[in-house]
Scaffold this active site. Sequence first.
Site, PDB file in Angstrom:
ATOM      1  N   SER A  14      13.446   3.023 -21.899  1.00  0.00           N
ATOM      2  CA  SER A  14      13.877   4.216 -21.626  1.00  0.00           C
ATOM      3  C   SER A  14      14.925   4.929 -22.572  1.00  0.00           C
ATOM      4  O   SER A  14      14.970   5.946 -23.064  1.00  0.00           O
ATOM      5  CB  SER A  14      14.117   4.373 -20.186  1.00  0.00           C
ATOM      6  OG  SER A  14      13.220   4.112 -19.310  1.00  0.00           O
ATOM      7  N   ARG A  37      22.075   7.592 -19.145  1.00  0.00           N
ATOM      8  CA  ARG A  37      21.911   7.294 -17.642  1.00  0.00           C
ATOM      9  C   ARG A  37      21.503   8.482 -16.821  1.00  0.00           C
ATOM     10  O   ARG A  37      20.707   8.376 -16.032  1.00  0.00           O
ATOM     11  CB  ARG A  37      23.074   6.543 -17.358  1.00  0.00           C
ATOM     12  CG  ARG A  37      22.856   5.155 -17.571  1.00  0.00           C
ATOM     13  CD  ARG A  37      23.679   4.038 -16.783  1.00  0.00           C
ATOM     14  NE  ARG A  37      23.401   2.706 -17.230  1.00  0.00           N
ATOM     15  CZ  ARG A  37      22.313   1.950 -16.879  1.00  0.00           C
ATOM     16  NH1 ARG A  37      21.500   2.711 -16.203  1.00  0.00           N
ATOM     17  NH2 ARG A  37      22.028   0.928 -17.563  1.00  0.00           N
ATOM     18  N   HIS A  40      18.250   9.533 -17.851  1.00  0.00           N
ATOM     19  CA  HIS A  40      17.322   8.757 -17.315  1.00  0.00           C
ATOM     20  C   HIS A  40      16.948   8.528 -15.742  1.00  0.00           C
ATOM     21  O   HIS A  40      15.912   8.650 -15.432  1.00  0.00           O
ATOM     22  CB  HIS A  40      17.697   7.447 -17.746  1.00  0.00           C
ATOM     23  CG  HIS A  40      16.873   6.267 -17.021  1.00  0.00           C
ATOM     24  ND1 HIS A  40      17.260   5.007 -16.358  1.00  0.00           N
ATOM     25  CD2 HIS A  40      15.433   5.801 -17.261  1.00  0.00           C
ATOM     26  CE1 HIS A  40      16.322   4.217 -16.094  1.00  0.00           C
ATOM     27  NE2 HIS A  40      15.319   4.708 -16.894  1.00  0.00           N
TER      28      HIS A  40
END
Length: 211
Positions: A14, A37, A40
């Site tokens: 990812s 993050r 994500h």
Amino acid sequence: MEYIKKPMAIEQRSMEIIAPHLAPYHLGPVETKIYSRIIHAAGDVEYAPLIHIHPQAIAAAQGALRGGASIFTDVEMVRTGINKRKLASFGGEVHCLIADADIAAAAKQQGITRSMAAMRQFGRALDGNIVAIGNAPTALFEVLRLVAEEDVRPACIVGIPVGFVGAADSKEALRKNTLVPYITVEGTKGGSPIAAAAINALMYDIDDTRF
């Protein structure tokens, strides 16, 4: 159908997919982790131009975490999303009062939201600690009031409430504040998973050992 099954491999892939979308922003290593993050958690690369990290936010937040700071949240969903074992390894814990019966009663009596009443109750306990708001704009407005009017000084505010009523305005007010460093996302985007992702990114940069 062949697909990746190992959690860390999924995460790594990812991040590899997200990386090219961050190239135009010339981010530092920790900024990259926070951006990655958040994106994500959202599954949305359109977050990239909307993320704002105060120049002192990373140093302030990580310094507080290393010193055993706790995290004060507006809702249980943020608390749930934060890696509490990792935080405990630094000496901190997560606090949330949204479900407290006394807070519900105070909110009703004062005619305010429960998350707002919770932040008001935390008060000076926020000093030197980290505030993470992922749902309620009223909670962020109240923290900013405490900062401006009562000299409360969190180490850092991760203010990423979501929605169409007050969210964008509260985050704009956070960016205009000059007293406490912050991490935020402009506009209506945000939410509890996004706030938790930013907190976890700060912690994993210090120690990426997973529990």
